[in-house]
Design a protein around this motif. Sequence first.
Motif, PDB file in Angstrom:
ATOM      1  N   LEU A 171       0.814  -1.216   0.000  1.00  0.00           N
ATOM      2  CA  LEU A 171       0.000   0.000   0.000  1.00  0.00           C
ATOM      3  C   LEU A 171       0.848   1.267   0.000  1.00  0.00           C
ATOM      4  CD1 LEU A 171      -2.979  -0.935   2.363  1.00  0.00           C
ATOM      5  CD2 LEU A 171      -2.990  -0.681  -0.119  1.00  0.00           C
ATOM      6  N   HIS A 172       2.134   1.135   0.279  1.00  0.00           N
ATOM      7  CA  HIS A 172       3.010   2.304   0.235  1.00  0.00           C
ATOM      8  C   HIS A 172       3.508   2.596  -1.177  1.00  0.00           C
ATOM      9  CE1 HIS A 172       3.162   1.673   4.605  1.00  0.00           C
ATOM     10  NE2 HIS A 172       3.561   2.925   4.679  1.00  0.00           N
ATOM     11  N   GLY A 173       3.416   1.628  -2.094  1.00  0.00           N
ATOM     12  CA  GLY A 173       3.988   1.850  -3.411  1.00  0.00           C
ATOM     13  C   GLY A 173       3.166   1.354  -4.588  1.00  0.00           C
ATOM     14  N   GLN A 174       2.028   0.732  -4.333  1.00  0.00           N
ATOM     15  CA  GLN A 174       1.219   0.192  -5.415  1.00  0.00           C
ATOM     16  C   GLN A 174      -0.115   0.936  -5.512  1.00  0.00           C
ATOM     17  OE1 GLN A 174       1.085  -4.117  -5.151  1.00  0.00           O
ATOM     18  NE2 GLN A 174       3.239  -4.237  -4.549  1.00  0.00           N
ATOM     19  N   LEU A 175      -0.854   0.633  -6.558  1.00  0.00           N
ATOM     20  CA  LEU A 175      -2.097   1.364  -6.834  1.00  0.00           C
ATOM     21  C   LEU A 175      -3.163   1.083  -5.785  1.00  0.00           C
ATOM     22  CD1 LEU A 175      -3.378   3.190  -9.058  1.00  0.00           C
ATOM     23  CD2 LEU A 175      -4.325   1.089 -10.057  1.00  0.00           C
ATOM     24  N   TRP A 176      -3.829   2.158  -5.341  1.00  0.00           N
ATOM     25  CA  TRP A 176      -4.913   2.019  -4.368  1.00  0.00           C
ATOM     26  C   TRP A 176      -6.259   1.831  -5.053  1.00  0.00           C
ATOM     27  CZ3 TRP A 176      -4.336   6.191   0.044  1.00  0.00           C
ATOM     28  CH2 TRP A 176      -3.147   5.950   0.748  1.00  0.00           C
ATOM     29  N   ASP A 177      -7.150   1.175  -4.323  1.00  0.00           N
ATOM     30  CA  ASP A 177      -8.534   1.011  -4.764  1.00  0.00           C
ATOM     31  C   ASP A 177      -9.236   2.374  -4.794  1.00  0.00           C
ATOM     32  OD1 ASP A 177     -10.995  -0.088  -5.449  1.00  0.00           O
ATOM     33  OD2 ASP A 177     -10.995  -1.549  -3.807  1.00  0.00           O
ATOM     34  N   TYR A 178     -10.362   2.429  -5.491  1.00  0.00           N
ATOM     35  CA  TYR A 178     -11.175   3.640  -5.529  1.00  0.00           C
ATOM     36  C   TYR A 178     -11.637   4.020  -4.130  1.00  0.00           C
ATOM     37  CZ  TYR A 178     -11.677   2.288 -10.494  1.00  0.00           C
ATOM     38  OH  TYR A 178     -11.459   1.929 -11.798  1.00  0.00           O
ATOM     39  N   VAL A 179     -11.927   5.303  -3.946  1.00  0.00           N
ATOM     40  CA  VAL A 179     -12.421   5.797  -2.657  1.00  0.00           C
ATOM     41  C   VAL A 179     -13.770   6.485  -2.855  1.00  0.00           C
ATOM     42  CG1 VAL A 179     -10.144   6.069  -1.629  1.00  0.00           C
ATOM     43  CG2 VAL A 179     -11.127   7.955  -2.946  1.00  0.00           C
ATOM     44  N   LEU A 189      -3.957   7.267   4.629  1.00  0.00           N
ATOM     45  CA  LEU A 189      -2.625   7.832   4.815  1.00  0.00           C
ATOM     46  C   LEU A 189      -2.214   7.814   6.282  1.00  0.00           C
ATOM     47  CD1 LEU A 189      -2.678  10.965   2.455  1.00  0.00           C
ATOM     48  CD2 LEU A 189      -1.378   8.866   2.117  1.00  0.00           C
ATOM     49  N   ASP A 190      -3.135   8.177   7.157  1.00  0.00           N
ATOM     50  CA  ASP A 190      -2.826   8.173   8.587  1.00  0.00           C
ATOM     51  C   ASP A 190      -2.464   6.772   9.065  1.00  0.00           C
ATOM     52  OD1 ASP A 190      -3.263  10.888   8.870  1.00  0.00           O
ATOM     53  OD2 ASP A 190      -5.374  10.658   9.418  1.00  0.00           O
ATOM     54  N   ARG A 191      -3.215   5.766   8.600  1.00  0.00           N
ATOM     55  CA  ARG A 191      -2.923   4.386   9.008  1.00  0.00           C
ATOM     56  C   ARG A 191      -1.557   3.931   8.495  1.00  0.00           C
ATOM     57  NH1 ARG A 191      -8.511   3.798   7.803  1.00  0.00           N
ATOM     58  NH2 ARG A 191      -8.037   3.011   5.718  1.00  0.00           N
ATOM     59  N   LEU A 192      -1.245   4.297   7.255  1.00  0.00           N
ATOM     60  CA  LEU A 192       0.033   3.886   6.683  1.00  0.00           C
ATOM     61  C   LEU A 192       1.205   4.611   7.335  1.00  0.00           C
ATOM     62  CD1 LEU A 192      -0.909   3.573   2.904  1.00  0.00           C
ATOM     63  CD2 LEU A 192      -0.520   1.743   4.552  1.00  0.00           C
ATOM     64  N   PHE A 193       0.979   5.868   7.723  1.00  0.00           N
ATOM     65  CA  PHE A 193       2.021   6.583   8.454  1.00  0.00           C
ATOM     66  C   PHE A 193       2.295   5.883   9.780  1.00  0.00           C
ATOM     67  CE2 PHE A 193       3.231   9.899  11.558  1.00  0.00           C
ATOM     68  CZ  PHE A 193       4.448  10.270  10.988  1.00  0.00           C
ATOM     69  N   ASP A 194       1.234   5.498  10.478  1.00  0.00           N
ATOM     70  CA  ASP A 194       1.408   4.810  11.761  1.00  0.00           C
ATOM     71  C   ASP A 194       2.113   3.466  11.584  1.00  0.00           C
ATOM     72  OD1 ASP A 194       0.149   6.883  13.080  1.00  0.00           O
ATOM     73  OD2 ASP A 194      -1.817   5.904  13.135  1.00  0.00           O
ATOM     74  N   SER A 195       1.768   2.725  10.528  1.00  0.00           N
ATOM     75  CA  SER A 195       2.393   1.423  10.315  1.00  0.00           C
ATOM     76  C   SER A 195       3.853   1.577   9.912  1.00  0.00           C
ATOM     77  CB  SER A 195       1.623   0.618   9.259  1.00  0.00           C
ATOM     78  OG  SER A 195       1.734   1.206   7.976  1.00  0.00           O
ATOM     79  N   ASP A 211       9.404  11.471  12.628  1.00  0.00           N
ATOM     80  CA  ASP A 211       8.505  12.621  12.504  1.00  0.00           C
ATOM     81  C   ASP A 211       9.179  13.791  11.791  1.00  0.00           C
ATOM     82  OD1 ASP A 211       6.425  11.316  13.754  1.00  0.00           O
ATOM     83  OD2 ASP A 211       6.934  12.058  15.751  1.00  0.00           O
ATOM     84  N   ALA A 212      10.490  13.897  11.893  1.00  0.00           N
ATOM     85  CA  ALA A 212      11.207  14.978  11.220  1.00  0.00           C
ATOM     86  C   ALA A 212      11.351  14.724   9.723  1.00  0.00           C
ATOM     87  CB  ALA A 212      12.592  15.162  11.845  1.00  0.00           C
ATOM     88  N   SER A 213      11.259  13.465   9.298  1.00  0.00           N
ATOM     89  CA  SER A 213      11.504  13.110   7.899  1.00  0.00           C
ATOM     90  C   SER A 213      10.247  12.760   7.121  1.00  0.00           C
ATOM     91  CB  SER A 213      12.474  11.914   7.828  1.00  0.00           C
ATOM     92  OG  SER A 213      13.702  12.206   8.451  1.00  0.00           O
ATOM     93  N   PHE A 214       9.177  12.402   7.804  1.00  0.00           N
ATOM     94  CA  PHE A 214       7.967  11.938   7.129  1.00  0.00           C
ATOM     95  C   PHE A 214       6.726  12.553   7.766  1.00  0.00           C
ATOM     96  CE2 PHE A 214      11.121   8.567   6.682  1.00  0.00           C
ATOM     97  CZ  PHE A 214      11.059   8.287   5.328  1.00  0.00           C
ATOM     98  N   SER A 215       5.662  12.560   6.987  1.00  0.00           N
ATOM     99  CA  SER A 215       4.347  12.966   7.471  1.00  0.00           C
ATOM    100  C   SER A 215       3.314  12.100   6.751  1.00  0.00           C
ATOM    101  CB  SER A 215       4.088  14.447   7.179  1.00  0.00           C
ATOM    102  OG  SER A 215       3.901  14.632   5.778  1.00  0.00           O
ATOM    103  N   PRO A 216       2.067  12.084   7.200  1.00  0.00           N
ATOM    104  CA  PRO A 216       1.056  11.303   6.472  1.00  0.00           C
ATOM    105  C   PRO A 216       0.923  11.727   5.009  1.00  0.00           C
ATOM    106  CG  PRO A 216       0.248  11.873   8.655  1.00  0.00           C
ATOM    107  CD  PRO A 216       1.538  12.608   8.484  1.00  0.00           C
ATOM    108  N   ARG A 225      -1.184  10.384  -5.997  1.00  0.00           N
ATOM    109  CA  ARG A 225      -0.967  10.985  -4.684  1.00  0.00           C
ATOM    110  C   ARG A 225      -1.671  12.329  -4.608  1.00  0.00           C
ATOM    111  NH1 ARG A 225       5.425  11.243  -3.634  1.00  0.00           N
ATOM    112  NH2 ARG A 225       4.712  12.100  -1.658  1.00  0.00           N
ATOM    113  N   LEU A 226      -2.059  12.691  -3.392  1.00  0.00           N
ATOM    114  CA  LEU A 226      -2.525  14.046  -3.124  1.00  0.00           C
ATOM    115  C   LEU A 226      -1.337  14.853  -2.622  1.00  0.00           C
ATOM    116  CD1 LEU A 226      -5.972  13.591  -1.324  1.00  0.00           C
ATOM    117  CD2 LEU A 226      -5.535  14.255  -3.680  1.00  0.00           C
TER     118      LEU A 226
END
Length: 356
Positions: A171-179, A189-195, A211-216, A225-226
Motif C-alpha cells: 500500500l506504500h507503493g502500489q495502486l490504491w482502490d477507488y475511494v 494515509l494516517d494508518r500507513l504513516f502509523d504502520s 517525525d522529522a523526515s515523514f508525514s502522512p 498521490r494528493l
Amino acid sequence: MQKSIEAEYWVVDQDGELTGPGELTEYSENVEEEFVRPLLELKTPPCETFSALRSTFLELLDELLDKADELDKVLVPLGTPINSGPIELRPSERSRIQKRVLGDNFAYAKHCAGTHLHFEKRNVTDQLNVLASLDPALALLNSSPYFRGETVANGARAYIYRKKCYEYFPLHGQLWDYVNTVGQWERQLDRLFDSFKAASMNEGVSETNIDASFSPQDIVWTPVRLRDEMPTVEWRAPDTSLPSQILRLAEDVGTIMEHLHHAEVRIEGDTGEVTADRITIPEFDAVLTYVEEAIHEGVESPALSSYLERMGFDVGEYDPLTRNIDGRDYVSPDEAREIRLRYGDRLRRDVDNLIT
C-alpha cells in the motif's frame, strides 16, 4: 485548470557512464537533485493552459540540455539505466530510514526514472478514481524493459518499483482502490504513516527522526498521490520518455481531467469508456488486470490497447521506447552505455524538432 510536469532524467558523461549532475542543479530552481546521484528532475511551474505548459516545458528542457552540453554531460530519457554499476544514494535521513525499513528491496528504487503529472485539485474524489483507472496508460510511455541488463517486463521501472521495492509494503507503493470520499483517502494515509512509523521504530529508528523526515502526506509513493503543492492530484504512473511523448500524454490525461468536471463519473463493468457526458471507469479488479498487461506486455496487448482507446487515448500516436530497445535477453554494461548515449541524442533531437 492548472497543471505541471515533473520529468526525471539520468545524467551520463560523454562515454555514457552514469555521473552526478554537478552544476546542472544549481542554475535554476526548476531543476533539482534526486535521491540518487545520477538522476535529476525538471519541474515546470503550474500552467493554466496546455499551450503554456508545452512551451514552458520545452524552454526549460532546452536550457537544461544546453547547460549539460557545456558541462560535457548528457541527459537520458529512459525508465531504467538498462545496466550499470552500483548507483550511489545521496545521503539523507529520509532515505536512510527507508533503507532500514525496506531492506535490500529499497535498492530497486535507485534504478527508476519517471514522469509525474500534476493537476489542480477540484472534484478530488473523481480525480483520484479516474487517475487510478488510467494507471494502465503507463504502457504508452514504457521506455525500458531492462533491469541490471536483463529483460524483466515491457515496463521494467513499474515492475521493479511496485513488485520488488514495495513487495512487503504494497500500500506504500502500489495502486490504491477507488475511494468514496477524500476523507477515506486521508484516513488511509494516517494508518500507513502509523504502520511505517512502527516498522521504523522496530528497526531502531527514533520517533523524533521519523517525525522529522515523514508525514502522512508524504508517506506513500503510490501511482496517484494528493499533494499540498498548488495543491494538486499527482499522477506518477509512467516512465520518463522523450518530451514529445510526455507532452502527448499530458494533453490526453489533462483533457480527461478537464472533462470529468462536466461529466458523470460512474464505476461499472470491466470495459470503461469516455463519452461526451460520462466517464465510465471499470471495477477496480478489471483495472488491475489492465495494469498487469501494461507492465508485462505494454501496448502490444490488444485488450489493453482497446481499453486505452475507449478511455480517450490514440494509442497509434504513441511510440514507447521499449519497442526499440527490446530484443536481447541480456544487455552488457558496454551496450547499456551505448544505448544511453543514443537516447540522449534522441532527446536532444526531439526537443529541437518540437521547438522549430
